[in-house]
Design a protein around this motif. Structure first.
Motif, short mmCIF file in Angstrom:
data_model
loop_
_atom_site.label_atom_id
_atom_site.label_comp_id
_atom_site.label_asym_id
_atom_site.label_seq_id
_atom_site.Cartn_x
_atom_site.Cartn_y
_atom_site.Cartn_z
N SER A 22 1.56 8.22 6.60
CA SER A 22 2.42 9.70 7.31
C SER A 22 4.28 9.84 6.84
O SER A 22 4.58 8.49 5.84
CB SER A 22 2.80 8.98 8.48
OG SER A 22 3.84 8.25 9.00
N GLU A 23 4.22 11.13 6.61
CA GLU A 23 5.71 11.54 6.15
C GLU A 23 6.74 10.83 6.47
O GLU A 23 7.63 10.51 6.17
CB GLU A 23 6.07 12.90 6.51
CG GLU A 23 6.82 14.03 5.94
CD GLU A 23 6.97 13.38 4.25
OE1 GLU A 23 7.73 13.64 3.07
OE2 GLU A 23 5.68 13.94 3.81
N THR A 24 6.42 10.17 8.15
CA THR A 24 7.59 9.81 8.84
C THR A 24 7.89 7.98 8.00
O THR A 24 8.47 7.55 8.07
CB THR A 24 7.50 9.71 10.46
OG1 THR A 24 7.38 10.86 10.15
CG2 THR A 24 8.66 9.07 10.90
N LEU A 25 7.19 7.55 7.73
CA LEU A 25 6.98 6.31 7.52
C LEU A 25 7.09 5.98 5.70
O LEU A 25 8.36 5.49 5.70
CB LEU A 25 5.47 5.58 7.08
CG LEU A 25 5.16 4.21 7.22
CD1 LEU A 25 5.85 3.70 8.15
CD2 LEU A 25 3.48 3.93 7.08
N GLN A 26 6.96 7.11 4.54
CA GLN A 26 7.43 7.60 4.00
C GLN A 26 9.12 7.85 4.03
O GLN A 26 9.99 7.27 2.77
CB GLN A 26 6.77 8.77 3.02
CG GLN A 26 7.14 8.85 2.08
CD GLN A 26 6.48 9.96 1.12
OE1 GLN A 26 6.45 10.53 1.52
NE2 GLN A 26 6.86 10.13 -0.05
N GLN A 27 9.80 8.32 4.84
CA GLN A 27 11.32 9.22 5.05
C GLN A 27 11.83 7.78 5.10
O GLN A 27 12.65 7.06 4.57
CB GLN A 27 11.49 9.36 5.69
CG GLN A 27 10.41 11.19 5.04
CD GLN A 27 11.20 10.94 4.19
OE1 GLN A 27 12.87 11.24 3.62
NE2 GLN A 27 10.77 12.23 3.34
N LEU A 28 10.88 6.61 6.02
CA LEU A 28 11.09 5.27 6.14
C LEU A 28 11.40 4.18 5.10
O LEU A 28 12.69 2.96 5.35
CB LEU A 28 10.90 4.83 7.62
CG LEU A 28 10.80 3.18 7.94
CD1 LEU A 28 12.65 3.46 8.44
CD2 LEU A 28 9.67 2.79 8.42
N GLY A 29 10.47 4.30 4.17
CA GLY A 29 10.51 3.31 3.21
C GLY A 29 11.12 3.92 2.33
O GLY A 29 11.53 2.86 1.61
N ASN A 30 11.47 5.13 2.38
CA ASN A 30 12.49 5.86 0.82
C ASN A 30 14.13 5.15 1.64
O ASN A 30 15.20 4.84 0.52
CB ASN A 30 12.20 7.15 1.21
CG ASN A 30 11.66 7.25 0.07
OD1 ASN A 30 10.94 6.28 -1.25
ND2 ASN A 30 11.08 8.63 -0.02
N TRP A 31 14.36 4.73 2.74
CA TRP A 31 15.12 3.54 3.01
C TRP A 31 15.24 2.42 2.54
O TRP A 31 16.89 1.70 2.88
CB TRP A 31 15.95 3.84 4.40
CG TRP A 31 16.50 5.62 3.81
CD1 TRP A 31 15.60 6.77 4.72
CD2 TRP A 31 17.81 6.45 4.83
NE1 TRP A 31 16.52 7.98 4.40
CE2 TRP A 31 17.55 7.61 4.43
CE3 TRP A 31 18.57 5.44 4.45
CZ2 TRP A 31 18.74 8.04 4.01
CZ3 TRP A 31 20.20 6.26 3.91
CH2 TRP A 31 20.14 7.33 4.36
N THR A 69 0.99 -1.46 0.05
CA THR A 69 -0.33 0.49 -0.19
C THR A 69 0.78 0.88 0.30
O THR A 69 2.02 0.70 0.72
CB THR A 69 -0.89 0.24 1.29
OG1 THR A 69 -1.52 1.38 1.01
CG2 THR A 69 -0.14 -0.19 2.70
N PRO A 70 0.57 2.71 -0.84
CA PRO A 70 1.01 3.38 -0.71
C PRO A 70 1.17 4.22 0.73
O PRO A 70 0.38 4.72 1.41
CB PRO A 70 0.37 4.36 -1.18
CG PRO A 70 -0.23 3.32 -2.09
CD PRO A 70 -0.78 2.35 -1.32
N VAL A 71 2.31 4.17 1.38
CA VAL A 71 2.81 3.96 3.07
C VAL A 71 3.07 5.91 3.01
O VAL A 71 2.97 6.52 3.89
CB VAL A 71 4.54 3.76 3.26
CG1 VAL A 71 4.56 2.00 3.25
CG2 VAL A 71 5.58 4.21 2.88
#
Length: 151
Positions: A92-101, A86-88
């Protein structure tokens, strides 16, 4: 690592070719787009190959089905955090930043940006993360891979 990388690259290549033909979006004049896709797919395939080698080394080292099952669920958690299910970015923005790592999150963000017309230089920081994850997984896999004894 080689088999995991190769299988991933072939699967993604087939996926992109079939999608291009089914949705009739082929543009033979845009060679830069296809080269960016090949670079991104190649680096992501190396990351999957690194994770494959790490999980293989862990399962051979542990020699226990419970350990293999644990890391199987661990991969599912990484897939969720990376945005495979699912699109994280909707959470939240934090979850998106974590996902990009994570390798899959960085690769998916890179694919999306390339589809939007960004160049490979624009997604290069994300691809460095993917390549770094591949190298870390490979180094750890080599360190824990059970050695043969010559008795």
């Amino acid at each position: 690592m080689i088999s995991g990388t190769f299988i991933t690259f072939v699967q993604l290549t087939i996926l992109f070719i079939v999608s291009t033909l089914v949705f009739d979006i082929f543009d033979g004049k845009n060679a830069a787009f296809w080269m960016n896709m090949i670079y991104t797919t190649g680096l992501f395939s190396l990351a999957v190959g690194g994770i494959t080698s790490l999980l293989t080394a862990i399962s051979l080292y542990a020699n226990d089905n419970t350990t293999v099952g644990f890391f199987s669920s661990f991969v599912s958690v990484l897939a969720f955090l990376g945005g495979s299910f699912t699109p994280v970015d909707q959470f939240s923005e934090t979850l998106q930043q974590l996902g990009n790592w994570l390798p899959n999150g960085a690769a998916m963000t890179s694919y999306l940006q390339i589809f939007q017309g960004f160049s490979f230089q624009d997604v290069f920081p994300l691809m460095i993360r993917v390549a770094g994850a591949a190298m870390i997984c490979l180094v750890v896999a080599i360190m824990i891979f059970p050695k043969r004894r010559l008795d």
